[in-house]
Motif scaffolding. Structure first.
Motif, PDB file in Angstrom:
ATOM      1  N   PRO A  11       0.801  -1.232   0.000  1.00 27.90           N
ATOM      2  CA  PRO A  11       0.000   0.000   0.000  1.00 27.90           C
ATOM      3  C   PRO A  11       0.830   1.277   0.000  1.00 27.90           C
ATOM      4  O   PRO A  11       0.454   2.258  -0.653  1.00 27.90           O
ATOM      5  CB  PRO A  11      -0.846  -0.125   1.269  1.00 27.90           C
ATOM      6  N   ALA A  12       1.926   1.299   0.743  1.00 29.17           N
ATOM      7  CA  ALA A  12       2.715   2.533   0.826  1.00 29.17           C
ATOM      8  C   ALA A  12       3.243   2.938  -0.539  1.00 29.17           C
ATOM      9  O   ALA A  12       3.217   4.117  -0.911  1.00 29.17           O
ATOM     10  CB  ALA A  12       3.869   2.357   1.814  1.00 29.17           C
TER      11      ALA A  12
ATOM     12  N   LEU B  51       7.521   7.418 -12.066  1.00 32.30           N
ATOM     13  CA  LEU B  51       8.084   6.395 -12.946  1.00 32.30           C
ATOM     14  C   LEU B  51       9.045   5.473 -12.205  1.00 32.30           C
ATOM     15  O   LEU B  51       9.091   4.264 -12.469  1.00 32.30           O
ATOM     16  CB  LEU B  51       8.797   7.058 -14.122  1.00 32.30           C
ATOM     17  N   GLU B  52       9.809   6.025 -11.287  1.00 29.01           N
ATOM     18  CA  GLU B  52      10.725   5.192 -10.501  1.00 29.01           C
ATOM     19  C   GLU B  52       9.955   4.114  -9.739  1.00 29.01           C
ATOM     20  O   GLU B  52      10.333   2.927  -9.752  1.00 29.01           O
ATOM     21  CB  GLU B  52      11.505   6.074  -9.516  1.00 29.01           C
ATOM     22  N   ILE B  53       8.877   4.515  -9.079  1.00 31.24           N
ATOM     23  CA  ILE B  53       8.082   3.556  -8.313  1.00 31.24           C
ATOM     24  C   ILE B  53       7.380   2.584  -9.249  1.00 31.24           C
ATOM     25  O   ILE B  53       7.344   1.370  -9.000  1.00 31.24           O
ATOM     26  CB  ILE B  53       7.061   4.297  -7.424  1.00 31.24           C
ATOM     27  N   TYR B  54       6.854   3.113 -10.333  1.00 30.66           N
ATOM     28  CA  TYR B  54       6.103   2.277 -11.283  1.00 30.66           C
ATOM     29  C   TYR B  54       7.001   1.210 -11.895  1.00 30.66           C
ATOM     30  O   TYR B  54       6.588   0.032 -12.038  1.00 30.66           O
ATOM     31  CB  TYR B  54       5.524   3.184 -12.358  1.00 30.66           C
TER      32      TYR B  54
ATOM     33  N   PRO C 239      11.050   1.048  -2.746  1.00 29.10           N
ATOM     34  CA  PRO C 239      11.410   2.458  -2.869  1.00 29.10           C
ATOM     35  C   PRO C 239      10.756   3.338  -1.815  1.00 29.10           C
ATOM     36  O   PRO C 239      11.039   4.536  -1.746  1.00 29.10           O
ATOM     37  CB  PRO C 239      10.885   2.826  -4.263  1.00 29.10           C
ATOM     38  N   VAL C 240       9.868   2.747  -0.999  1.00 27.11           N
ATOM     39  CA  VAL C 240       9.144   3.503   0.028  1.00 27.11           C
ATOM     40  C   VAL C 240       9.107   2.660   1.294  1.00 27.11           C
ATOM     41  O   VAL C 240       8.884   1.452   1.230  1.00 27.11           O
ATOM     42  CB  VAL C 240       7.689   3.811  -0.405  1.00 27.11           C
TER      43      VAL C 240
END
Length: 303
Positions: free
Chosen positions: A218-219, A237-240, A300-301
């Motif tokens: 979720p984060a 885009l980095e997260i995707y 990444p989070v």
């Protein structure tokens, strides 16, 4: 009865799972725990009894118990949208009315299950449900999974019904978002419904994302949406790109098993599913496990 404001149809809405005990009875306590954790992690709304909620594997009283739990857990913190996925129009009408009485904020209505309708039959089904409730309705278009495409001709007629306010678009062809906006302007709120084209959908005009993999991460899902809204496309885009191997799971026929296994690995739920589904096994299980563990190691989070 609560009415969902138009501006609330935005953000990340996980298609939450229904949790089962070892004997495959519905585990209301575990389901409540999953929903509460998603809200605490910042999602903007909940979809209860969607595909990942195994709607069609539940008995009528079980569905109502799950909805009651979702409304109680949310306690007004986020909107609760109930899936309406029934074999007949009459059952869909009754369930929509019961969901309204239980206090949900809106409905996600599917075509009648199994039967492939004509245009007139499709419109009649959605119309009957819409006229049976005052709740706002989101039409769920998923031609790949349900063999029915809710086309422009159907939506043209359904646009006359004021409480049909949104479309969950799960067709893999992202041109649909532009076609819908060109055809209807802002008449319908568009929600991206297929995880591995979610960012494309947002860029093309969707106001929110109804997501399967959010149940496990979720984060990251919320951070992806927030980055897009803030105009930080490089971060989005980095997260995707990190997320994409997992997001592809949402487009597979075993998406429910894969998402629930992902939840289990991430300590967020159980992989138990009801037959005819069976938990993943063999090479497929090993493949999904490896994907989730690799993603978790490179998150990444968060932690």
């Amino acid at each position: 009865m609560k009415l969902l404001e138009r501006n609330a149809w935005k953000g990340v809405y996980p298609a939450a799972t229904t949790q089962f005990a070892e004997d495959l009875s519905v585990d209301i306590g575990a389901t409540r725990h999953v929903l509460d954790n998603l809200i605490r992690d910042g999602v903007h709304g909940l979809i209860s009894l969607g595909t990942c909620g195994e709607n069609n594997s539940l008995e009528a009283d079980e569905k109502r118990a799950v909805l009651t739990a979702a409304v109680e857990v949310s306690a007004g913190r986020v909107p609760v949208i109930s899936g309406v996925s029934e074999m007949t129009t009459a059952r869909a009408v009754r369930f929509a009315q019961d969901a309204e009485a239980l206090g949900v904020d809106g409905l996600m209505v599917l075509p009648a299950m199994v039967y492939v309708p004509t245009l007139d039959e499709l419109v009649a089904h959605f119309t009957a449900v819409a006229q049976a409730t005052r709740l706002p309705i989101m039409i769920y278009n998923n031609p790949t999974a349900y063999r029915v495409s809710v086309g422009m001709d159907a939506l043209e007629r359904l646009a006359e019904l004021p409480n049909i306010v949104a479309v969950k678009e799960s067709a893999p062809d992202t041109r649909r978002f532009t076609d819908l906006i060109n055809a209807f302007g802002d008449r319908f709120v568009l929600m991206a419904g297929l995880d591995d084209v979610a960012l494309e959908g947002l860029i093309l005009g969707a106001e929110g994302w109804i997501s399967g993999l959010t149940s496990a991460f979720p984060a990251e899902s919320v951070a992806l949406y927030d980055a897009f809204v803030a105009g930080d496309l490089p971060r989005a885009l980095e997260i995707y790109r990190w997320f994409m191997p997992l997001l592809h799971l949402d487009a597979e026929h075993d998406l429910v098993q894969s998402i629930k296994l992902s939840e289990q690995i991430m300590g967020r739920g159980s992989e138990r599913v009801r037959p005819p589904r069976l938990p993943l096994s063999g090479a497929r299980r090993a493949e999904v496990e490896a994907m989730v563990r690799d993603a978790a190691a490179r998150r990444p989070v968060g932690a």
